[in-house]
Design a protein around this motif. Structure first.
Motif, PDB file in Angstrom:
ATOM      1  N   GLU A 299       2.044   4.372 -12.452  1.00 29.10           N
ATOM      2  CA  GLU A 299       2.427   5.831 -12.724  1.00 29.10           C
ATOM      3  C   GLU A 299       1.906   5.788 -14.345  1.00 29.10           C
ATOM      4  OE1 GLU A 299       6.235   5.701 -10.559  1.00 29.10           O
ATOM      5  OE2 GLU A 299       6.633   5.684 -12.561  1.00 29.10           O
ATOM      6  N   GLU A 300       1.273   4.809 -14.700  1.00 27.32           N
ATOM      7  CA  GLU A 300       0.859   5.318 -16.649  1.00 27.32           C
ATOM      8  C   GLU A 300      -0.872   5.300 -16.437  1.00 27.32           C
ATOM      9  OE1 GLU A 300       2.383   6.301 -19.628  1.00 27.32           O
ATOM     10  OE2 GLU A 300       4.192   5.949 -17.929  1.00 27.32           O
ATOM     11  N   GLY A 301      -1.513   5.349 -15.139  1.00 26.58           N
ATOM     12  CA  GLY A 301      -3.029   5.466 -15.019  1.00 26.58           C
ATOM     13  C   GLY A 301      -3.471   4.249 -14.675  1.00 26.58           C
ATOM     14  N   ALA A 302      -2.919   2.718 -14.038  1.00 26.21           N
ATOM     15  CA  ALA A 302      -3.547   1.820 -13.585  1.00 26.21           C
ATOM     16  C   ALA A 302      -4.595   2.527 -12.174  1.00 26.21           C
ATOM     17  CB  ALA A 302      -2.522   0.610 -12.840  1.00 26.21           C
ATOM     18  N   ASN A 303      -5.942   1.624 -12.462  1.00 19.88           N
ATOM     19  CA  ASN A 303      -6.294   2.056 -10.771  1.00 19.88           C
ATOM     20  C   ASN A 303      -7.133   0.347 -10.266  1.00 19.88           C
ATOM     21  OD1 ASN A 303      -8.364   1.105 -12.793  1.00 19.88           O
ATOM     22  ND2 ASN A 303      -9.782   4.104 -12.236  1.00 19.88           N
ATOM     23  N   LEU A 304      -7.090  -0.597 -11.060  1.00 19.00           N
ATOM     24  CA  LEU A 304      -7.133  -1.972 -10.351  1.00 19.00           C
ATOM     25  C   LEU A 304      -5.332  -2.732 -10.550  1.00 19.00           C
ATOM     26  CD1 LEU A 304     -10.220  -3.047 -11.903  1.00 19.00           C
ATOM     27  CD2 LEU A 304      -9.425  -2.722 -10.052  1.00 19.00           C
ATOM     28  N   VAL A 305      -4.836  -3.054  -9.651  1.00 17.01           N
ATOM     29  CA  VAL A 305      -3.375  -3.596  -9.791  1.00 17.01           C
ATOM     30  C   VAL A 305      -3.863  -4.903  -9.077  1.00 17.01           C
ATOM     31  CG1 VAL A 305      -2.046  -1.628  -9.851  1.00 17.01           C
ATOM     32  CG2 VAL A 305      -2.715  -2.851  -7.710  1.00 17.01           C
ATOM     33  N   ARG A 306      -3.463  -6.026  -9.877  1.00 16.96           N
ATOM     34  CA  ARG A 306      -3.301  -6.911  -9.446  1.00 16.96           C
ATOM     35  C   ARG A 306      -2.396  -7.859  -8.789  1.00 16.96           C
ATOM     36  NH1 ARG A 306      -4.036  -6.676 -14.651  1.00 16.96           N
ATOM     37  NH2 ARG A 306      -3.022  -8.220 -15.847  1.00 16.96           N
ATOM     38  N   ILE A 307      -1.892  -8.212  -7.268  1.00 13.37           N
ATOM     39  CA  ILE A 307      -1.347  -8.188  -6.862  1.00 13.37           C
ATOM     40  C   ILE A 307      -0.963  -9.280  -5.535  1.00 13.37           C
ATOM     41  CG2 ILE A 307       0.767  -7.598  -5.133  1.00 13.37           C
ATOM     42  CD1 ILE A 307       0.489  -5.047  -6.321  1.00 13.37           C
TER      43      ILE A 307
ATOM     44  N   ARG B  89       1.011  -1.106   0.153  1.00 13.29           N
ATOM     45  CA  ARG B  89      -0.177  -0.152  -0.336  1.00 13.29           C
ATOM     46  C   ARG B  89       0.950   1.488  -0.262  1.00 13.29           C
ATOM     47  NH1 ARG B  89      -5.082  -1.090  -0.273  1.00 13.29           N
ATOM     48  NH2 ARG B  89      -6.445  -2.765   1.220  1.00 13.29           N
ATOM     49  N   GLU B  90       2.031   1.155   0.876  1.00  8.31           N
ATOM     50  CA  GLU B  90       2.958   2.499   0.225  1.00  8.31           C
ATOM     51  C   GLU B  90       3.705   2.641  -1.085  1.00  8.31           C
ATOM     52  OE1 GLU B  90       5.940   2.025   3.262  1.00  8.31           O
ATOM     53  OE2 GLU B  90       4.614   1.585   5.628  1.00  8.31           O
ATOM     54  N   ARG B  91       3.860   1.330  -1.801  1.00 12.86           N
ATOM     55  CA  ARG B  91       4.243   1.538  -2.654  1.00 12.86           C
ATOM     56  C   ARG B  91       3.178   1.958  -3.467  1.00 12.86           C
ATOM     57  NH1 ARG B  91       7.208  -3.964  -4.000  1.00 12.86           N
ATOM     58  NH2 ARG B  91       7.893  -2.749  -5.908  1.00 12.86           N
TER      59      ARG B  91
ATOM     60  N   GLU C  38      -7.524   5.918  -5.673  1.00  9.54           N
ATOM     61  CA  GLU C  38      -7.971   5.929  -6.392  1.00  9.54           C
ATOM     62  C   GLU C  38      -7.519   4.845  -7.287  1.00  9.54           C
ATOM     63  OE1 GLU C  38      -7.344   9.137  -9.083  1.00  9.54           O
ATOM     64  OE2 GLU C  38      -7.337  10.496  -8.266  1.00  9.54           O
ATOM     65  N   ILE C  39      -6.861   3.860  -6.493  1.00  6.79           N
ATOM     66  CA  ILE C  39      -5.981   2.716  -7.174  1.00  6.79           C
ATOM     67  C   ILE C  39      -7.188   1.673  -6.321  1.00  6.79           C
ATOM     68  CG2 ILE C  39      -4.202   1.564  -8.000  1.00  6.79           C
ATOM     69  CD1 ILE C  39      -3.491   4.947  -7.557  1.00  6.79           C
ATOM     70  N   THR C  40      -7.232   0.652  -6.529  1.00  7.44           N
ATOM     71  CA  THR C  40      -7.718  -0.314  -5.562  1.00  7.44           C
ATOM     72  C   THR C  40      -6.938  -1.639  -5.917  1.00  7.44           C
ATOM     73  OG1 THR C  40     -10.188  -0.053  -6.074  1.00  7.44           O
ATOM     74  CG2 THR C  40      -9.618  -2.337  -5.418  1.00  7.44           C
ATOM     75  N   LEU C  41      -6.511  -2.314  -5.079  1.00  7.89           N
ATOM     76  CA  LEU C  41      -5.549  -3.395  -4.925  1.00  7.89           C
ATOM     77  C   LEU C  41      -6.326  -5.068  -4.703  1.00  7.89           C
ATOM     78  CD1 LEU C  41      -3.124  -5.093  -3.929  1.00  7.89           C
ATOM     79  CD2 LEU C  41      -3.611  -4.727  -1.562  1.00  7.89           C
ATOM     80  N   VAL C  42      -5.972  -5.329  -5.939  1.00 15.72           N
ATOM     81  CA  VAL C  42      -6.628  -6.725  -5.852  1.00 15.72           C
ATOM     82  C   VAL C  42      -5.791  -8.062  -5.360  1.00 15.72           C
ATOM     83  CG1 VAL C  42      -8.009  -8.001  -7.786  1.00 15.72           C
ATOM     84  CG2 VAL C  42      -8.139  -5.734  -7.664  1.00 15.72           C
ATOM     85  N   ALA C  43      -5.635  -8.337  -4.615  1.00 17.67           N
ATOM     86  CA  ALA C  43      -4.755  -9.404  -3.690  1.00 17.67           C
ATOM     87  C   ALA C  43      -5.626 -10.923  -4.350  1.00 17.67           C
ATOM     88  CB  ALA C  43      -5.577  -9.959  -2.713  1.00 17.67           C
TER      89      ALA C  43
END
Length: 228
Positions: free
Chosen positions: A211-219, A12-14, A28-33
């Motif tokens: 940085e390029e606009g993602a608002n859903l990241v899959r981690i 979340r910090e990153r 604005e960005i959702t973390l999808v685990a």
């Protein structure tokens, strides 16, 4: 043993730092685990630490885990075969991986028959990798035009899986291209099309994706550790 609390906090910090670098708010960005191969009790621990969006690659694994994990948003992020649509279309908040008209038609048919709509993203194979699923970038706009009249679908954006590289900077153009495609589709002002989501970025490259606009990241790995 992997420390989930520490891992989630660090991710979340990153994410927040990457959002600020791109002039956006972290919320604005959702973390999808990504919970592929992770047992339900471990997922439940992650949920208790504040994770609310979970992503599964395989339909059967998703369905097996759902009864044990409540109060979350399930995402299907892996390839979906048309013959699995009936099992999953109404079990998830978002399908990230629509990549063919046949699949779109089957989703539309199921949802329309039930008087519902299913939320989808189009998967785009920006890098043109033969091993990956997804539409070619030049096929996206014709595809969107084709499905505009599908009353059972709600198109909410685009998704991509970038090539696996050592230096995430190498895939920045992939994310930039998907963001440009999203703007191109938005500019068409087609009825029923809401391009609110860009699903891109995984453990190895999510900061560049944000940085390029993602608002859903899959981690997955950065949270749960390396899978066996």
């Amino acid at each position: 043993m992997v420390n989930l609390a520490e891992n989630i906090a660090l991710v979340r910090e990153r994410m927040a730092a990457a959002a600020r670098r791109s002039g956006r708010r972290p919320e604005e960005i959702t973390l999808v685990a990504v919970t592929k191969t992770i047992p339900p009790e471990r997922i439940q621990e992650a949920v208790s630490l504040g994770l609310k969006d979970l992503g599964e690659n395989r339909v059967q694994e998703l369905l097996a885990k759902q009864p044990y994990i409540t109060g979350v948003n399930w995402h299907l992020i892996g390839h979906l075969q048309r013959n699995k649509v009936r099992q999953v279309w109404d079990k998830v908040c978002l399908i990230h991986s629509v990549d063919s008209l046949e699949l779109a038609r089957e989703l539309d048919r199921r949802a329309t028959a039930a008087g519902r709509r299913v939320n989808i993203l189009l998967e785009v194979n920006v890098a043109g990798e033969e091993s990956k699923f997804g539409l070619a970038p030049e096929a996206v706009i014709p595809f969107v035009r084709e499905i505009t009249g599908f009353t059972g679908l709600r198109l909410l954006g685009l998704m991509t899986v970038a090539p696996l590289v050592k230096d995430a900077e190498e895939v920045r153009p992939v994310f930039r291209r998907l963001a440009a495609l999203r703007r191109e589709v938005e500019a068409l002002h087609l009825p029923g099309v809401d391009m609110r989501y860009l699903s891109m970025g995984m453990t190895n490259d999510f900061e560049v994706a944000i940085e390029e606009g993602a608002n859903l990241v899959r981690i997955g790995t950065a949270i749960f550790g390396t899978r066996g």
